[in-house]
Scaffold this active site. Structure first.
Site: not given
Length: 402
Positions: A81, A138-139
């Site tokens: 991402d 992940e962010e």
């Protein structure tokens, strides 16, 4: 940089890795939106002849490669991402999606793992199973946890899992890792102070939440200096203060919020307890009500010693011992790879993206910018080092069939 010769021929040229990386950079997708990226990754993996599963924990993709007869298995992870940022670079592969940017190098991480999958499938012998894990969100989305909850390790059993993140500030193509804590936990907090408003010229008629908020901000810092063992590092940062609408009005309320980082659960427990107690005490002191909230997002990334040693040996074989720091400084940034390490042995490591540029250097030097900078770009020169590490790790961990 020069990669130690491992005796493997160059990658096939049907789509070179730099082109893949720049394609991904030009077409970023945010957390929970990685449909196109995941589809591209899955198509590439299938073209290498791998078994591919999609839509794991969202848009997660897992490809499996088996060789030999061993039942041992290893998982290698990359994230996909991007960030909600507007890119300010001017090169040809700049983001084509307004307000979206690969400012953390996930395009490079994905590319390196694709490169490793291609070479391992076509050119490298090993004895066991490799699972290539391409993770979404992940962010801030805890995509690792979502994949685990969606049966990642039940569907794709692995003895250990490994990950790598590019790291501006380390020399390009070098590696940094350490056993134990490598990255801090990520936690957020907020405190809303409910007072009584008044005219700014008549403060005695108010219960001033702004003054109380200022005292609370300072008092929380005493936790770091007076409650935490000096050997256990931690950070409390108030990053927002929202209050008031006019210069001559003492407002009814004020809200503080920010982040807490630590490397161990015991320290984090102490911080949360003390922050709540101090907030309550400040409320009593100023005769106002305080509403405190604390949320734990990502745990600390804690590397397993044996896996870390295996990773370090693989790095040395790939790029040379002088390019590997086995006692790198821990970072207060956070990573949801921590969730994997709570379920499986493994190691997370840094791959140098280049020395960080200072403010006087040209904006075009994007590969030496900080992560999450609008001028950042992943350094294509380190792709080969990342691929070489993954291949070396697979060979070392799984060995070669007799």
């Amino acid at each position: 940089m020069d990669i130690v010769n491992d005796g493997i021929k160059e990658l096939p040229k049907e789509m070179d890795l730099v082109s893949i990386r720049r394609h991904l950079h030009a077409h970023p997708e945010l957390r929970f939106e990685e449909k196109r990226t995941a589809g591209f990754v899955a198509d590439m993996l299938r073209s290498y002849g791998l078994e591919v599963a999609e839509n794991i924990g969202g848009y997660g993709v897992v490809a499996t490669l088996r060789k030999g007869k061993s039942t041992r298995a290893i998982a290698l992870r990359a994230d996909m991402d991007a960030l909600p940022m507007s890119e300010q670079n001017d090169f040809s592969h700049i983001s084509t999606c307004a307000g979206k940017m690969h400012a953390c190098g996930h395009d490079g991480h994905t590319t390196m793992l694709l490169g490793a999958a291609r070479r391992l499938s076509r050119e490298v012998e090993f004895d066991g199973t490799v699972h290539f894990v391409f993770q979404p969100a992940e962010e801030g989305g805890a995509g690792a946890r979502l994949m685990i909850e969606d049966g990642l390790f039940e569907r794709f059993p692995a003895d250990a899992i490994f990950g790598v993140h590019n790291w501006p500030g380390l020399p390009a193509g070098s590696f940094g890792l350490r056993p134990g804590p490598l990255m801090a936990s990520s936690n957020t907090f907020s405190a809303t102070l409910f007072g009584r408003g008044a005219h700014g010229a008549q403060p005695h008629r108010s219960i001033d939440p702004v003054l109380a908020a200022a005292q609370l901000t300072l008092a929380w810092q005493s936790i770091i200096t007076r409650n935490i063992n000096p050997n256990h590092r931690a950070v409390i940062s108030v990053t927002q203060l929202h209050t008031g609408t006019a210069d001559n009005v003492i407002p009814e309320q004020a809200t503080l919020s920010g982040t807490v980082r630590s490397f161990d659960a015991e320290t984090l427990d102490l911080i949360e307890h003390r922050m709540a107690a101090i907030a309550e005490a400040i409320g009593q002191m100023f005769d106002l009500r305080v509403q405190f909230h604390f949320e734990r997002l990502y745990p600390a990334v804690v590397n397993h010693p044996e896996a870390t040693q295996q990773a370090m040996q693989a790095m040395m074989a790939a790029v040379g011992a002088e390019q590997v720091d086995g006692d790198t400084e821990p970072a207060f940034a956070s990573e949801d790879f921590a969730f994997y390490l709570q379920h499986k042995p493994g190691c997370y490591a840094f791959l140098g993206n280049g020395v960080i540029a200072d403010g006087k250097q040209a904006r075009s030097q994007a590969t030496s910018r900080e992560l999450h900078s609008p001028f950042y770009d992943f350094n294509d020169d380190i792709i080969d080092a990342g691929v070489a590490y993954w291949i070396s790790l697979v060979r070392q961990y799984l060995g070669v069939a007799a």
